[in-house]
Design an enzyme around this catalytic site. Sequence first.
Site, PDB file in Angstrom:
ATOM      1  N   LYS A  14       0.831  -1.213   0.000  1.00 40.93           N
ATOM      2  CA  LYS A  14       0.000   0.000   0.000  1.00 40.93           C
ATOM      3  C   LYS A  14       0.862   1.259   0.000  1.00 40.93           C
ATOM      4  CE  LYS A  14      -1.211  -0.534   4.889  1.00 40.93           C
ATOM      5  NZ  LYS A  14      -0.188   0.206   5.621  1.00 40.93           N
ATOM      6  N   ARG A 128      11.551  -6.385   2.512  1.00 36.11           N
ATOM      7  CA  ARG A 128      11.285  -4.943   2.447  1.00 36.11           C
ATOM      8  C   ARG A 128      12.437  -4.123   3.014  1.00 36.11           C
ATOM      9  NH1 ARG A 128       5.651  -2.438   4.147  1.00 36.11           N
ATOM     10  NH2 ARG A 128       6.046  -3.341   6.188  1.00 36.11           N
ATOM     11  N   ARG A 163      12.987  -2.286   8.550  1.00 38.17           N
ATOM     12  CA  ARG A 163      12.204  -1.854   9.691  1.00 38.17           C
ATOM     13  C   ARG A 163      12.302  -2.860  10.833  1.00 38.17           C
ATOM     14  NH1 ARG A 163       6.383  -0.108   7.426  1.00 38.17           N
ATOM     15  NH2 ARG A 163       5.835  -1.273   9.293  1.00 38.17           N
ATOM     16  N   ARG A 174       1.067  -8.353  13.719  1.00 32.75           N
ATOM     17  CA  ARG A 174       0.434  -7.287  12.918  1.00 32.75           C
ATOM     18  C   ARG A 174      -0.645  -7.862  12.007  1.00 32.75           C
ATOM     19  NH1 ARG A 174       5.634  -5.663  10.292  1.00 32.75           N
ATOM     20  NH2 ARG A 174       4.565  -4.061   9.107  1.00 32.75           N
TER      21      ARG A 174
HETATM   22  P1  AMP Z   1       2.540   0.657   9.078  1.00 36.06           P
HETATM   23  O1  AMP Z   1       3.731   1.479   8.648  1.00 36.06           O
HETATM   24  O2  AMP Z   1       1.251   1.211   8.549  1.00 36.06           O
HETATM   25  O3  AMP Z   1       2.725  -0.814   8.804  1.00 36.06           O
HETATM   26  O4  AMP Z   1       2.440   0.815  10.669  1.00 36.06           O
HETATM   27  C1  AMP Z   1       3.486   0.359  11.513  1.00 36.06           C
HETATM   28  C2  AMP Z   1       3.050   0.387  12.956  1.00 36.06           C
HETATM   29  O5  AMP Z   1       2.684   1.719  13.344  1.00 36.06           O
HETATM   30  C3  AMP Z   1       1.833  -0.443  13.306  1.00 36.06           C
HETATM   31  O6  AMP Z   1       2.153  -1.825  13.518  1.00 36.06           O
HETATM   32  C4  AMP Z   1       1.373   0.239  14.594  1.00 36.06           C
HETATM   33  O7  AMP Z   1       2.185  -0.079  15.686  1.00 36.06           O
HETATM   34  C5  AMP Z   1       1.608   1.712  14.266  1.00 36.06           C
HETATM   35  N1  AMP Z   1       0.424   2.332  13.606  1.00 36.06           N
HETATM   36  C6  AMP Z   1       0.341   2.802  12.334  1.00 36.06           C
HETATM   37  N2  AMP Z   1      -0.880   3.297  12.076  1.00 36.06           N
HETATM   38  C7  AMP Z   1      -1.599   3.130  13.211  1.00 36.06           C
HETATM   39  C8  AMP Z   1      -2.947   3.413  13.576  1.00 36.06           C
HETATM   40  N3  AMP Z   1      -3.815   3.942  12.702  1.00 36.06           N
HETATM   41  N4  AMP Z   1      -3.350   3.100  14.837  1.00 36.06           N
HETATM   42  C9  AMP Z   1      -2.501   2.558  15.730  1.00 36.06           C
HETATM   43  N5  AMP Z   1      -1.222   2.237  15.448  1.00 36.06           N
HETATM   44  C10 AMP Z   1      -0.763   2.524  14.201  1.00 36.06           C
END
Ligand code: AMP
Length: 220
Positions: A14, A128, A163, A174
């Site tokens: 995404k 990644r 990451r 996740r």
């Molecule tokens: P992402 O980069 O979108 O995969 O997000 C990485 C991590 O950031 C997630 O596993 C959560 O710990 C935190 N995170 C991102 N977006 C949110 C959200 N909308 N609500 C809560 N935690 C978030």
Amino acid sequence: MKSIMFIAPPAAGKGTQAEMIANKYHIPHISTGDILREIAREDTEIGNYIYETMASGDLVKDEITYKLIENRLSLDDCKNGFIIDGFPRNYEQAVEYNKILERVNLKLGYVFVLDIDKKTLEKRITGRRVCEGCNAVYNINEESTTPHIESICDICGGKLYQRKDDNLESFRTRYQNYLEKTATVLKYYEHQNVTYHIDGNKSVEEVATQIDDIINKKGN
Ligand code: AMP
């Protein structure tokens, strides 16, 4: 106005798609994950809390994300459209998002859902790499998204890193979070008939074409 949302499991691509659309339509790409990662670099109480939570694969507290999103969406560069990536992630966030949109006078728009197999995700998660400088995303397990020089960003020359949460253990938490919590978000939007399903197992280009076709058909 192009207001675009992505609902997708971790490592579904995404971020990559959002970046491509952002460049094409000159609209900002707002990723809660990116914003949170910035704060997690600070040695403050909230920075440390976010760092630990993200590393474990859990979601950070809803209230923290609401403030970040509302502040970001209030900026002038969102007036002609924006891409929201990584939010909302649970039912409560979806309900609050409606209120935030109303307050900042913006619309929900497109909700793109990337459908993708778990096996494909596991392969992607370990490959990644992200640019330290500009957040560009690469995948060393896929030819078309491998950087030209190992560990160096093609775009800005920044260093690429893996990451902390891109390991199989954290991925499983996740992914489980996604299935349990984001499924309710999906239902919420399905009821409103605003979702567009995309086959995320395809190549980056093919996924982008599916998205483009939908936007072009709708014309706004
Ligand atoms: P992402 O980069 O979108 O995969 O997000 C990485 C991590 O950031 C997630 O596993 C959560 O710990 C935190 N995170 C991102 N977006 C949110 C959200 N909308 N609500 C809560 N935690 C978030």
